[in-house]
Design an enzyme around this catalytic site. Sequence first.
Site, PDB file in Angstrom:
ATOM      1  N   TYR A  75       8.347  -8.650   7.871  1.00 11.10           N
ATOM      2  CA  TYR A  75       7.024  -8.349   8.408  1.00 11.10           C
ATOM      3  C   TYR A  75       6.915  -9.036   9.750  1.00 11.10           C
ATOM      4  O   TYR A  75       7.451 -10.135   9.929  1.00 11.10           O
ATOM      5  CB  TYR A  75       5.957  -8.886   7.441  1.00 11.10           C
ATOM      6  CG  TYR A  75       4.537  -8.482   7.772  1.00 11.10           C
ATOM      7  CD1 TYR A  75       4.122  -7.171   7.582  1.00 11.10           C
ATOM      8  CD2 TYR A  75       3.630  -9.406   8.274  1.00 11.10           C
ATOM      9  CE1 TYR A  75       2.812  -6.793   7.878  1.00 11.10           C
ATOM     10  CE2 TYR A  75       2.325  -9.040   8.574  1.00 11.10           C
ATOM     11  CZ  TYR A  75       1.925  -7.724   8.371  1.00 11.10           C
ATOM     12  OH  TYR A  75       0.637  -7.355   8.661  1.00 11.10           O
TER      13      TYR A  75
ATOM     14  N   ASP B 136      -4.844   2.522   6.457  1.00 12.23           N
ATOM     15  CA  ASP B 136      -4.121   2.020   7.628  1.00 12.23           C
ATOM     16  C   ASP B 136      -5.056   1.019   8.303  1.00 12.23           C
ATOM     17  O   ASP B 136      -6.168   1.374   8.690  1.00 12.23           O
ATOM     18  CB  ASP B 136      -3.799   3.211   8.551  1.00 12.23           C
ATOM     19  CG  ASP B 136      -3.446   2.797   9.972  1.00 12.23           C
ATOM     20  OD1 ASP B 136      -3.127   1.611  10.213  1.00 12.23           O
ATOM     21  OD2 ASP B 136      -3.484   3.676  10.861  1.00 12.23           O
TER      22      ASP B 136
ATOM     23  N   TRP C  32      -7.612  -5.692   4.812  1.00 12.24           N
ATOM     24  CA  TRP C  32      -8.050  -4.944   6.003  1.00 12.24           C
ATOM     25  C   TRP C  32      -8.770  -5.868   6.989  1.00 12.24           C
ATOM     26  O   TRP C  32      -9.710  -6.564   6.605  1.00 12.24           O
ATOM     27  CB  TRP C  32      -8.997  -3.825   5.554  1.00 12.24           C
ATOM     28  CG  TRP C  32      -9.634  -3.050   6.666  1.00 12.24           C
ATOM     29  CD1 TRP C  32      -9.014  -2.484   7.728  1.00 12.24           C
ATOM     30  CD2 TRP C  32     -11.035  -2.745   6.797  1.00 12.24           C
ATOM     31  NE1 TRP C  32      -9.932  -1.837   8.523  1.00 12.24           N
ATOM     32  CE2 TRP C  32     -11.176  -1.985   7.980  1.00 12.24           C
ATOM     33  CE3 TRP C  32     -12.176  -3.036   6.034  1.00 12.24           C
ATOM     34  CZ2 TRP C  32     -12.418  -1.515   8.428  1.00 12.24           C
ATOM     35  CZ3 TRP C  32     -13.407  -2.571   6.466  1.00 12.24           C
ATOM     36  CH2 TRP C  32     -13.521  -1.815   7.655  1.00 12.24           C
TER      37      TRP C  32
ATOM     38  N   ILE D  22       0.832  -1.202   0.000  1.00 12.21           N
ATOM     39  CA  ILE D  22       0.000   0.000   0.000  1.00 12.21           C
ATOM     40  C   ILE D  22       0.871   1.259   0.000  1.00 12.21           C
ATOM     41  O   ILE D  22       0.656   2.183  -0.772  1.00 12.21           O
ATOM     42  CB  ILE D  22      -0.934  -0.010   1.227  1.00 12.21           C
ATOM     43  CG1 ILE D  22      -1.960  -1.132   1.083  1.00 12.21           C
ATOM     44  CG2 ILE D  22      -1.612   1.348   1.402  1.00 12.21           C
ATOM     45  CD1 ILE D  22      -2.780  -1.411   2.332  1.00 12.21           C
TER      46      ILE D  22
ATOM     47  N   GLY E 122      -5.724  -9.927   9.202  1.00 13.80           N
ATOM     48  CA  GLY E 122      -4.510 -10.517   9.770  1.00 13.80           C
ATOM     49  C   GLY E 122      -4.757 -10.690  11.254  1.00 13.80           C
ATOM     50  O   GLY E 122      -5.482 -11.595  11.676  1.00 13.80           O
TER      51      GLY E 122
ATOM     52  N   GLN F  55       0.816  -4.320   9.938  1.00 14.96           N
ATOM     53  CA  GLN F  55       0.726  -3.220   8.978  1.00 14.96           C
ATOM     54  C   GLN F  55       0.735  -1.835   9.620  1.00 14.96           C
ATOM     55  O   GLN F  55       1.509  -0.966   9.239  1.00 14.96           O
ATOM     56  CB  GLN F  55      -0.515  -3.403   8.082  1.00 14.96           C
ATOM     57  CG  GLN F  55      -0.481  -2.516   6.841  1.00 14.96           C
ATOM     58  CD  GLN F  55      -1.541  -1.431   6.873  1.00 14.96           C
ATOM     59  OE1 GLN F  55      -2.202  -1.224   7.888  1.00 14.96           O
ATOM     60  NE2 GLN F  55      -1.720  -0.743   5.764  1.00 14.96           N
ATOM     61  N   GLU F  56      -0.150  -1.611  10.594  1.00 14.59           N
ATOM     62  CA  GLU F  56      -0.232  -0.261  11.169  1.00 14.59           C
ATOM     63  C   GLU F  56       1.062   0.139  11.879  1.00 14.59           C
ATOM     64  O   GLU F  56       1.577   1.242  11.691  1.00 14.59           O
ATOM     65  CB  GLU F  56      -1.412  -0.183  12.159  1.00 14.59           C
ATOM     66  CG  GLU F  56      -1.456   1.150  12.891  1.00 14.59           C
ATOM     67  CD  GLU F  56      -2.792   1.449  13.571  1.00 14.59           C
ATOM     68  OE1 GLU F  56      -3.226   0.666  14.429  1.00 14.59           O
ATOM     69  OE2 GLU F  56      -3.388   2.492  13.231  1.00 14.59           O
ATOM     70  N   GLU F  57       1.583  -0.763  12.661  1.00 16.88           N
ATOM     71  CA  GLU F  57       2.784  -0.416  13.429  1.00 16.88           C
ATOM     72  C   GLU F  57       3.968  -0.163  12.503  1.00 16.88           C
ATOM     73  O   GLU F  57       4.753   0.761  12.722  1.00 16.88           O
ATOM     74  CB  GLU F  57       3.119  -1.536  14.424  1.00 16.88           C
ATOM     75  CG  GLU F  57       2.106  -1.678  15.575  1.00 16.88           C
ATOM     76  CD  GLU F  57       0.981  -2.650  15.271  1.00 16.88           C
ATOM     77  OE1 GLU F  57       0.944  -3.173  14.131  1.00 16.88           O
ATOM     78  OE2 GLU F  57       0.138  -2.905  16.154  1.00 16.88           O
TER      79      GLU F  57
HETATM   80  N1  AR6 Z   1       0.474  -3.492   2.139  1.00 12.06           N
HETATM   81  C1  AR6 Z   1      -0.541  -4.293   1.761  1.00 12.06           C
HETATM   82  N2  AR6 Z   1      -1.023  -5.290   2.517  1.00 12.06           N
HETATM   83  C2  AR6 Z   1      -0.459  -5.508   3.715  1.00 12.06           C
HETATM   84  C3  AR6 Z   1       0.614  -4.728   4.179  1.00 12.06           C
HETATM   85  C4  AR6 Z   1       1.080  -3.672   3.350  1.00 12.06           C
HETATM   86  N3  AR6 Z   1       2.072  -2.880   3.700  1.00 12.06           N
HETATM   87  N4  AR6 Z   1       0.954  -5.180   5.401  1.00 12.06           N
HETATM   88  C5  AR6 Z   1       0.137  -6.200   5.667  1.00 12.06           C
HETATM   89  N5  AR6 Z   1      -0.720  -6.422   4.667  1.00 12.06           N
HETATM   90  P1  AR6 Z   1      -2.931  -6.535   9.869  1.00 12.06           P
HETATM   91  P2  AR6 Z   1      -5.710  -6.222  10.814  1.00 12.06           P
HETATM   92  C6  AR6 Z   1      -1.775  -7.446   4.607  1.00 12.06           C
HETATM   93  O1  AR6 Z   1      -2.896  -7.831  10.582  1.00 12.06           O
HETATM   94  O2  AR6 Z   1      -6.074  -7.641  10.680  1.00 12.06           O
HETATM   95  C7  AR6 Z   1      -2.474  -3.891  14.344  1.00 12.06           C
HETATM   96  O3  AR6 Z   1      -1.948  -4.189  15.612  1.00 12.06           O
HETATM   97  C8  AR6 Z   1      -1.351  -8.813   5.127  1.00 12.06           C
HETATM   98  O4  AR6 Z   1      -2.021  -9.788   4.334  1.00 12.06           O
HETATM   99  O5  AR6 Z   1      -1.921  -5.503  10.205  1.00 12.06           O
HETATM  100  O6  AR6 Z   1      -6.703  -5.186  10.422  1.00 12.06           O
HETATM  101  C9  AR6 Z   1      -3.459  -2.745  14.446  1.00 12.06           C
HETATM  102  O7  AR6 Z   1      -3.030  -1.761  15.361  1.00 12.06           O
HETATM  103  C10 AR6 Z   1      -1.894  -8.807   6.541  1.00 12.06           C
HETATM  104  O8  AR6 Z   1      -2.130 -10.091   7.040  1.00 12.06           O
HETATM  105  O9  AR6 Z   1      -4.384  -5.822  10.012  1.00 12.06           O
HETATM  106  C11 AR6 Z   1      -4.691  -3.444  14.920  1.00 12.06           C
HETATM  107  O10 AR6 Z   1      -4.680  -3.637  16.308  1.00 12.06           O
HETATM  108  C12 AR6 Z   1      -3.189  -8.053   6.359  1.00 12.06           C
HETATM  109  O11 AR6 Z   1      -2.847  -7.026   5.426  1.00 12.06           O
HETATM  110  C13 AR6 Z   1      -4.624  -4.770  14.213  1.00 12.06           C
HETATM  111  O12 AR6 Z   1      -3.238  -4.986  13.923  1.00 12.06           O
HETATM  112  C14 AR6 Z   1      -3.774  -7.484   7.614  1.00 12.06           C
HETATM  113  O13 AR6 Z   1      -2.811  -6.739   8.313  1.00 12.06           O
HETATM  114  C15 AR6 Z   1      -5.372  -4.747  12.913  1.00 12.06           C
HETATM  115  O14 AR6 Z   1      -5.323  -6.013  12.338  1.00 12.06           O
END
Ligand code: AR6
Length: 543
Positions: free
Chosen positions: A362, A304, A437, A293, A440, A321-323
């Site tokens: 990651y 995000d 979104w 992204i 994960g 992702q967010e962190e």
């Molecule tokens: N670009 C595209 N896709 C991505 C990327 C990126 N840079 N990074 C990860 N993905 P996740 P959630 C995909 O688990 O489930 C945090 O602690 C990848 O397939 O970060 O919404 C927040 O603060 C990954 O498995 O998001 C929240 O507490 C998937 O996106 C919580 O995690 C989901 O990424 C949110 O969890």
Amino acid sequence: PSVDEPQWRGMSMDEINKGQMPFSFHQHPPISPSSTHTVLIRLPLDNRGPPRPYPTRSSDKWSVGYVRMPNSPQSLYPIDHGDDRPREFRLRWEVIQESLLQSFVSIAQLEAAILSYNHNYADRWDFCALHHFFSDIIDEEEAEIFFRTLLPKMIQLALQLPTLLTGPIPLLKKHTNCSISMSQLQVASLLANAFFCTFPRRNSMNPQSEYAMYPHINLNSLFACYKEERPNRSAAVAEKLKCLFHYFRRVTTTAPEGTITVQRRYIPKEDCPRWDRLHNLLPALHITSSGTIEAQGAGLLQVDFANKYVGGGVLNWGCVQEEIRFVICPELMVTMLITEVLDDTEALVVTGIERYSKYQGYSSSFKWIGDFVDETPRDTSGRRKTSVVAIDALYFTQADAQFNMKNIIRELNKAYVGFSAPEMRRNDLSAIATGNWGCGAFRGNPKLKVLIQLMAAAVAGRSMVYFTFGDAELRDSVSEMYWHLLDRSIDISRLISLLRQYEAESTTDHSDFYRFLFNRSKIKPLTNYFPVVNPSNVENTND
Ligand code: AR6
């Protein structure tokens, strides 16, 4: 697949950008102060140098609607002498200045200094991650350079706060629509203060405390993230620290000259779309298994995958992702100072942030791999044309729950609030850059979430670029479903009714979710896609 085979499906990027050049879109109108937009820099901007602070004469607001500043004349710090003398009160900022204005040669010293204005936490705070970082991760010479050059500059940056930020910073409170614009340099000074844990009232773990509904901002919680029995995750925390130190190295070497806008968006639930009555078709979709992204979504509205406390675990163990986004673009962390927990129909949009670090890996394999030079152009208000929208998905302990219509509507509304920009002309809206979104850490189903995001984008009037993060199978099944829904002209109301049927009839095994949608929308699935097709569910069509 051959090397020449494109990694993407759906529509071309040209169609996504409506034939326009990248970066031709804007996410906000130009910065202009109003009752809902606080501007902490002087306008118009000078052509050179960091923007100057506004107002010219400092004013402070030590009250509930505003960030309580460490340098507020009303922030008093109690000094107990430990003998018969009565308790004394000193200006907190004086104590902070005295503690930080020394030449540090060790983390133990720095720790003592930070605790000297946080003495209530002396027994509770732990600086083990910092100790580990300086004794085991970086070499002696690097540590020496840190104490000799970077740390004094970070201290200077933090202590410049009173001259850099002259106006009170309003909090972005629940159920409000408001924006704050400030300079990257102001943000840097705030973040330096976060590093030295100077923000008052932000440390309590008590759920009744004033800031219980805000993210953590002082960095002490990150400094505690080291455990010998968690080597991989401890290593990722050290890499996050590298990103943050790199950021401070950059902004103390050359003061950044741009601006940043943080906007909280709220749409009351009753004003959200009636999804079952909408006849929009799905918008243009480009879906790819390669890219991320933040890199390939340049110029688009980048999602995000947030926590309702924005930043999630960035100041803790988190490294998804967010962190990761927050440590490679640390200016995002300023949102944690000002943003009350997001409710169901709220989102946060941040524009103008810069990326400072390159990374690879990651989660526990995350690594800082060097400097990143961000060449994103700026808009007329000095903001880099990078916009991030924080939307927090629901966390599902049981996979079934996400197919409940109530939860689907919640996610539709959340995405819609993030994607819609009523203050902008519809034709001028960029596409959204998103991906899995909520799928994960939050354990959602990407095949459902992509449809939810597409419906929300359709109503908000935006196209979508979707990154499956390496998953070619997901890319192919989503694009097949997407073309099917377009070919059949299945609109949102029809899709919602299909989802309702699915909710009523599905079992706990959701691997047949798309097959169900195909079958119920009365089309024969494409050959080879689903090897076994129940003939009773398939009707002959005319094509
Ligand atoms: N670009 C595209 N896709 C991505 C990327 C990126 N840079 N990074 C990860 N993905 P996740 P959630 C995909 O688990 O489930 C945090 O602690 C990848 O397939 O970060 O919404 C927040 O603060 C990954 O498995 O998001 C929240 O507490 C998937 O996106 C919580 O995690 C989901 O990424 C949110 O969890």
